[in-house]
Design a protein around this motif. Sequence first.
Motif, PDB file in Angstrom:
ATOM      1  N   ILE A 174      -4.471 -11.509   0.842  1.00  0.00           N
ATOM      2  CA  ILE A 174      -5.120 -12.546   1.633  1.00  0.00           C
ATOM      3  C   ILE A 174      -6.457 -11.999   2.133  1.00  0.00           C
ATOM      4  O   ILE A 174      -6.698 -10.794   2.108  1.00  0.00           O
ATOM      5  CB  ILE A 174      -4.253 -13.033   2.810  1.00  0.00           C
ATOM      6  N   GLU A 175      -7.303 -12.892   2.596  1.00  0.00           N
ATOM      7  CA  GLU A 175      -8.594 -12.477   3.132  1.00  0.00           C
ATOM      8  C   GLU A 175      -8.539 -12.523   4.655  1.00  0.00           C
ATOM      9  O   GLU A 175      -8.166 -13.530   5.252  1.00  0.00           O
ATOM     10  CB  GLU A 175      -9.705 -13.389   2.625  1.00  0.00           C
ATOM     11  N   ILE A 176      -8.912 -11.405   5.263  1.00  0.00           N
ATOM     12  CA  ILE A 176      -9.010 -11.314   6.716  1.00  0.00           C
ATOM     13  C   ILE A 176     -10.405 -10.787   7.023  1.00  0.00           C
ATOM     14  O   ILE A 176     -10.766  -9.693   6.588  1.00  0.00           O
ATOM     15  CB  ILE A 176      -7.946 -10.376   7.312  1.00  0.00           C
ATOM     16  N   ASP A 177     -11.175 -11.573   7.732  1.00  0.00           N
ATOM     17  CA  ASP A 177     -12.531 -11.187   8.124  1.00  0.00           C
ATOM     18  C   ASP A 177     -13.344 -10.700   6.923  1.00  0.00           C
ATOM     19  O   ASP A 177     -14.036  -9.688   6.988  1.00  0.00           O
ATOM     20  CB  ASP A 177     -12.474 -10.117   9.218  1.00  0.00           C
ATOM     21  N   GLY A 178     -13.209 -11.411   5.791  1.00  0.00           N
ATOM     22  CA  GLY A 178     -13.973 -11.076   4.600  1.00  0.00           C
ATOM     23  C   GLY A 178     -13.435  -9.919   3.779  1.00  0.00           C
ATOM     24  O   GLY A 178     -14.026  -9.538   2.782  1.00  0.00           O
ATOM     25  N   GLN A 179     -12.306  -9.353   4.188  1.00  0.00           N
ATOM     26  CA  GLN A 179     -11.714  -8.223   3.467  1.00  0.00           C
ATOM     27  C   GLN A 179     -10.423  -8.667   2.766  1.00  0.00           C
ATOM     28  O   GLN A 179      -9.632  -9.407   3.333  1.00  0.00           O
ATOM     29  CB  GLN A 179     -11.357  -7.100   4.436  1.00  0.00           C
ATOM     30  N   ALA A 180     -10.224  -8.171   1.566  1.00  0.00           N
ATOM     31  CA  ALA A 180      -8.976  -8.420   0.843  1.00  0.00           C
ATOM     32  C   ALA A 180      -7.906  -7.497   1.417  1.00  0.00           C
ATOM     33  O   ALA A 180      -8.087  -6.276   1.454  1.00  0.00           O
ATOM     34  CB  ALA A 180      -9.159  -8.167  -0.640  1.00  0.00           C
ATOM     35  N   VAL A 181      -6.820  -8.093   1.878  1.00  0.00           N
ATOM     36  CA  VAL A 181      -5.736  -7.323   2.492  1.00  0.00           C
ATOM     37  C   VAL A 181      -4.449  -7.595   1.717  1.00  0.00           C
ATOM     38  O   VAL A 181      -3.950  -8.720   1.720  1.00  0.00           O
ATOM     39  CB  VAL A 181      -5.546  -7.704   3.984  1.00  0.00           C
ATOM     40  N   PRO A 182      -3.885  -6.583   1.060  1.00  0.00           N
ATOM     41  CA  PRO A 182      -2.615  -6.779   0.360  1.00  0.00           C
ATOM     42  C   PRO A 182      -1.452  -6.829   1.357  1.00  0.00           C
ATOM     43  O   PRO A 182      -1.429  -6.077   2.333  1.00  0.00           O
ATOM     44  CB  PRO A 182      -2.507  -5.564  -0.551  1.00  0.00           C
ATOM     45  N   LEU A 183      -0.520  -7.725   1.088  1.00  0.00           N
ATOM     46  CA  LEU A 183       0.696  -7.851   1.883  1.00  0.00           C
ATOM     47  C   LEU A 183       1.884  -7.762   0.933  1.00  0.00           C
ATOM     48  O   LEU A 183       1.790  -8.168  -0.224  1.00  0.00           O
ATOM     49  CB  LEU A 183       0.741  -9.195   2.621  1.00  0.00           C
ATOM     50  N   LYS A 184       2.989  -7.262   1.432  1.00  0.00           N
ATOM     51  CA  LYS A 184       4.179  -7.116   0.595  1.00  0.00           C
ATOM     52  C   LYS A 184       5.408  -7.545   1.380  1.00  0.00           C
ATOM     53  O   LYS A 184       5.576  -7.162   2.539  1.00  0.00           O
ATOM     54  CB  LYS A 184       4.321  -5.652   0.165  1.00  0.00           C
ATOM     55  N   ALA A 185       6.260  -8.320   0.722  1.00  0.00           N
ATOM     56  CA  ALA A 185       7.519  -8.759   1.323  1.00  0.00           C
ATOM     57  C   ALA A 185       8.677  -8.259   0.470  1.00  0.00           C
ATOM     58  O   ALA A 185       8.623  -8.325  -0.756  1.00  0.00           O
ATOM     59  CB  ALA A 185       7.572 -10.286   1.413  1.00  0.00           C
ATOM     60  N   SER A 186       9.677  -7.742   1.128  1.00  0.00           N
ATOM     61  CA  SER A 186      10.906  -7.330   0.447  1.00  0.00           C
ATOM     62  C   SER A 186      12.033  -7.345   1.473  1.00  0.00           C
ATOM     63  O   SER A 186      11.807  -7.608   2.660  1.00  0.00           O
ATOM     64  CB  SER A 186      10.756  -5.927  -0.161  1.00  0.00           C
ATOM     65  N   ALA A 187      13.203  -7.000   1.033  1.00  0.00           N
ATOM     66  CA  ALA A 187      14.353  -6.940   1.940  1.00  0.00           C
ATOM     67  C   ALA A 187      14.192  -5.860   3.002  1.00  0.00           C
ATOM     68  O   ALA A 187      14.879  -5.872   4.021  1.00  0.00           O
ATOM     69  CB  ALA A 187      15.631  -6.698   1.134  1.00  0.00           C
ATOM     70  N   ALA A 188      13.253  -4.950   2.800  1.00  0.00           N
ATOM     71  CA  ALA A 188      13.024  -3.871   3.765  1.00  0.00           C
ATOM     72  C   ALA A 188      12.242  -4.325   4.996  1.00  0.00           C
ATOM     73  O   ALA A 188      12.270  -3.652   6.032  1.00  0.00           O
ATOM     74  CB  ALA A 188      12.290  -2.718   3.088  1.00  0.00           C
ATOM     75  N   ILE A 189      11.551  -5.430   4.920  1.00  0.00           N
ATOM     76  CA  ILE A 189      10.693  -5.883   6.021  1.00  0.00           C
ATOM     77  C   ILE A 189      11.444  -5.997   7.351  1.00  0.00           C
ATOM     78  O   ILE A 189      10.969  -5.482   8.366  1.00  0.00           O
ATOM     79  CB  ILE A 189       9.982  -7.203   5.650  1.00  0.00           C
ATOM     80  N   PRO A 190      12.600  -6.662   7.428  1.00  0.00           N
ATOM     81  CA  PRO A 190      13.274  -6.747   8.731  1.00  0.00           C
ATOM     82  C   PRO A 190      13.602  -5.375   9.331  1.00  0.00           C
ATOM     83  O   PRO A 190      13.453  -5.159  10.538  1.00  0.00           O
ATOM     84  CB  PRO A 190      14.554  -7.539   8.431  1.00  0.00           C
ATOM     85  N   ARG A 191      14.002  -4.443   8.489  1.00  0.00           N
ATOM     86  CA  ARG A 191      14.329  -3.095   8.976  1.00  0.00           C
ATOM     87  C   ARG A 191      13.073  -2.350   9.442  1.00  0.00           C
ATOM     88  O   ARG A 191      13.062  -1.717  10.492  1.00  0.00           O
ATOM     89  CB  ARG A 191      15.033  -2.301   7.889  1.00  0.00           C
ATOM     90  N   ILE A 192      12.014  -2.422   8.645  1.00  0.00           N
ATOM     91  CA  ILE A 192      10.765  -1.757   9.008  1.00  0.00           C
ATOM     92  C   ILE A 192      10.264  -2.280  10.348  1.00  0.00           C
ATOM     93  O   ILE A 192       9.878  -1.510  11.235  1.00  0.00           O
ATOM     94  CB  ILE A 192       9.703  -1.955   7.903  1.00  0.00           C
ATOM     95  N   TYR A 193      10.270  -3.578  10.509  1.00  0.00           N
ATOM     96  CA  TYR A 193       9.805  -4.216  11.748  1.00  0.00           C
ATOM     97  C   TYR A 193      10.686  -3.813  12.932  1.00  0.00           C
ATOM     98  O   TYR A 193      10.188  -3.475  14.003  1.00  0.00           O
ATOM     99  CB  TYR A 193       9.804  -5.736  11.556  1.00  0.00           C
ATOM    100  N   ARG A 194      11.978  -3.862  12.734  1.00  0.00           N
ATOM    101  CA  ARG A 194      12.925  -3.498  13.801  1.00  0.00           C
ATOM    102  C   ARG A 194      12.754  -2.039  14.207  1.00  0.00           C
ATOM    103  O   ARG A 194      12.742  -1.713  15.402  1.00  0.00           O
ATOM    104  CB  ARG A 194      14.365  -3.776  13.348  1.00  0.00           C
ATOM    105  N   MET A 195      12.575  -1.155  13.233  1.00  0.00           N
ATOM    106  CA  MET A 195      12.412   0.271  13.527  1.00  0.00           C
ATOM    107  C   MET A 195      11.082   0.539  14.252  1.00  0.00           C
ATOM    108  O   MET A 195      11.022   1.383  15.139  1.00  0.00           O
ATOM    109  CB  MET A 195      12.485   1.108  12.247  1.00  0.00           C
TER     110      MET A 195
END
Length: 126
Positions: A7-28
């Motif tokens: 996605i583009e944020i403030d003119g910069q390309a920013v990669p994002l990734k979603a997987s089953a690990a996201i809830p754990r990463i966020y919680r940790m």
Amino acid sequence: MAITKTIEIDGQAVPLKASAAIPRIYRMKFGRDILQDMNGLSAATQESSEDASTLDPKVLTMFENVAYTFAKHADPKGVPEEPDEWLEQFGTFSIYTALPEILDLWADNLKTEVERKKNFTAAAEK
């Protein structure tokens, strides 16, 4: 299998990734449930508009943490260890632009998980 999106944020390309690990990463990292936070973010942005934003600072912090988690997951070595450091690279960062992209990415990730489960069940019955 993870899903990535840029996605583009403030003119910069920013990669994002979603997987089953996201809830754990966020919680940790943040000690919170990302699913509840994303539901809260979605509701808060639907009740507000970009022109007359009245979002609570706690909501904005949740959004920044969610966006950071998806970005860190996509680029573990390139994204700083702390959200504040990551946010410093942007001049502006609109919740109204980025959040729908993040929610779509997460929905696509959940959709692929549901499809796999259905296929696995059908194969197991044979």
